[in-house]
Design an enzyme around this catalytic site. Structure first.
Site, PDB file in Angstrom:
ATOM      1  N   ARG A  69       5.215   2.105  11.627  1.00  0.00           N
ATOM      2  CA  ARG A  69       4.107   3.062  11.705  1.00  0.00           C
ATOM      3  C   ARG A  69       3.925   3.566  13.134  1.00  0.00           C
ATOM      4  O   ARG A  69       3.757   4.769  13.371  1.00  0.00           O
ATOM      5  CB  ARG A  69       2.825   2.388  11.214  1.00  0.00           C
ATOM      6  CG  ARG A  69       1.546   3.157  11.469  1.00  0.00           C
ATOM      7  CD  ARG A  69       0.329   2.308  11.115  1.00  0.00           C
ATOM      8  NE  ARG A  69      -0.910   2.968  11.494  1.00  0.00           N
ATOM      9  CZ  ARG A  69      -1.446   2.934  12.708  1.00  0.00           C
ATOM     10  NH1 ARG A  69      -0.834   2.261  13.679  1.00  0.00           N
ATOM     11  NH2 ARG A  69      -2.581   3.559  12.963  1.00  0.00           N
ATOM     12  N   CYS A  79      -3.510  -0.738  16.809  1.00  0.00           N
ATOM     13  CA  CYS A  79      -2.117  -0.391  16.501  1.00  0.00           C
ATOM     14  C   CYS A  79      -1.223  -1.618  16.370  1.00  0.00           C
ATOM     15  O   CYS A  79      -0.010  -1.480  16.204  1.00  0.00           O
ATOM     16  CB  CYS A  79      -1.542   0.520  17.591  1.00  0.00           C
ATOM     17  SG  CYS A  79      -2.485   2.012  17.917  1.00  0.00           S
TER      18      CYS A  79
END
Length: 347
Positions: A236, A195
């Site tokens: 995101r 991530c």
């Protein structure tokens, strides 16, 4: 039969880490031999490196396709296996431009794997991205708790838990888990190394660093790629955290649960926002960023054209299609640049 195949793919996963280092070593040998003008030895090492790279991707099929339930990454991994072997074949057959791609793979790995495998670097990056994600989440009015959790043993297995609940997919006691209240049990969203954007950033660092070009243009290429990737990745993370944590993507729940084999209806939002929406947008973003990089550093087109040839079997002239000046690609003076000491402008 399917169970046997899945069991075999699961077994192969345990070899992914040692294979990664073997791959890096093989590409390092290839690069050293190629740069020291021992081309045929480099070719042999390169073929071995690409073969190992194919085996490496094979070892990750189960992880991406089954564990992560990622359609895009799963398909990408399946394609990468034969593609890697094919690149090795093309290199053996004399397509020497693939030495640039080989060098790029080495540099990508040199950037990515230290953060993947060295705990202090991994924790620093994960927690830095987590803190920045938390700040952005707070700016849009959401207020999940950010926690570390604690070690626990459940059914003989060591897990990370928080407030009596197991935090899924959390392996390290980092301050990197968002907790969203949701009825009887909370929803956890944990920032992991995937991530952080380090994978995508490593790709562009490798591509940019691998080609032969003036440092000034390489720095411009870094400027239009790395900061943008980092910023988009934070966005995101925010989208996934809030979309999943607040259950904003409960779309076609019956279909999604059936296709992805889910048992918890709340996971539908995660699959939709992450595996479908975010990953699709990531592909679009990477294509757009590649275009920006190519405008600043046309030499990268050599790698892009090689990749397209591997995937399609056809040659492409992207220089003409993208209107890239040929002089910049070939290393000749850029348009408008001075060609010698005798050139001067009128006062």
């Amino acid at each position: 039969m399917l169970d046997v195949v899945l069991s075999g793919l699961d077994w192969a996963t345990r070899f992914s880490d040692p294979l990664a280092w073997l791959v890096l070593g093989a590409f390092l040998a290839t690069t050293v031999l190629e740069l020291t003008e021992r081309r045929e030895r480099a070719r042999q090492a390169g073929v071995a490196a690409w073969g190992l790279f194919g085996v490496f991707w094979f070892s990750l099929i189960y992880h991406f396709a089954v564990v992560q339930r990622s359609v895009i990454e799963g398909v990408g991994t399946l394609v990468a296996v034969p593609a890697s072997f094919y690149v090795g074949y093309l290199l053996w057959s004399g397509r020497d431009s693939l030495f640039v791609l080989s060098r790029a793979i080495l540099l990508m790995g040199a950037v990515f794997f230290p953060f993947e495998s060295i705990p202090v670097l991994r924790q620093f990056l994960v927690e830095t991205v987590t803190d920045q994600t938390a700040l952005l989440i707070s700016l849009i009015g959401s207020s999940p708790d950010l926690v570390t959790g604690y070690e626990a043993v459940v059914d003989g297995q060591s897990v990370v838990a928080y407030d009596g609940y197991i935090v899924g997919e959390k392996e390290h006691l980092y301050h990197n888990t968002f907790v969203f209240a949701d009825g009887e049990s909370p929803i956890f969203y944990t920032i992991v190394i995937a991530c952080t954007g380090i994978g995508s950033m490593a790709i562009f660092v490798g591509l940019i660093a691998a080609v032969q070009a003036p440092l000034r243009r390489k720095l411009r290429a870094f400027a239009v790629s790395i900061p943008i990737i980092y910023a988009l990745n934070l966005g995101r993370n925010v989208m996934i955290a809030v979309g999943f944590g607040e259950q904003r993507f409960q779309l076609f729940p019956d279909l999604i649960m059936s296709v992805f084999g889910l048992t918890d209806p709340r996971q539908v939002s995660y699959i939709v926002v992450d595996r479908i929406v975010a990953q699709s947008l990531s592909v679009v973003a990477l294509v757009g960023i590649t275009y920006l990089v190519v405008r600043e550093l046309p030499e990268v087109l050599t790698v892009v054209e090689d990749l397209l040839f591997v995937l399609t079997g056809s040659e492409y002239d992207l220089r003409a299609a993208l209107d890239v000046p040929a002089a910049a690609v070939e290393g000749e003076p850029e348009a408008g640049a001075e060609t010698g000491a005798s050139s001067r402008s009128d006062d």
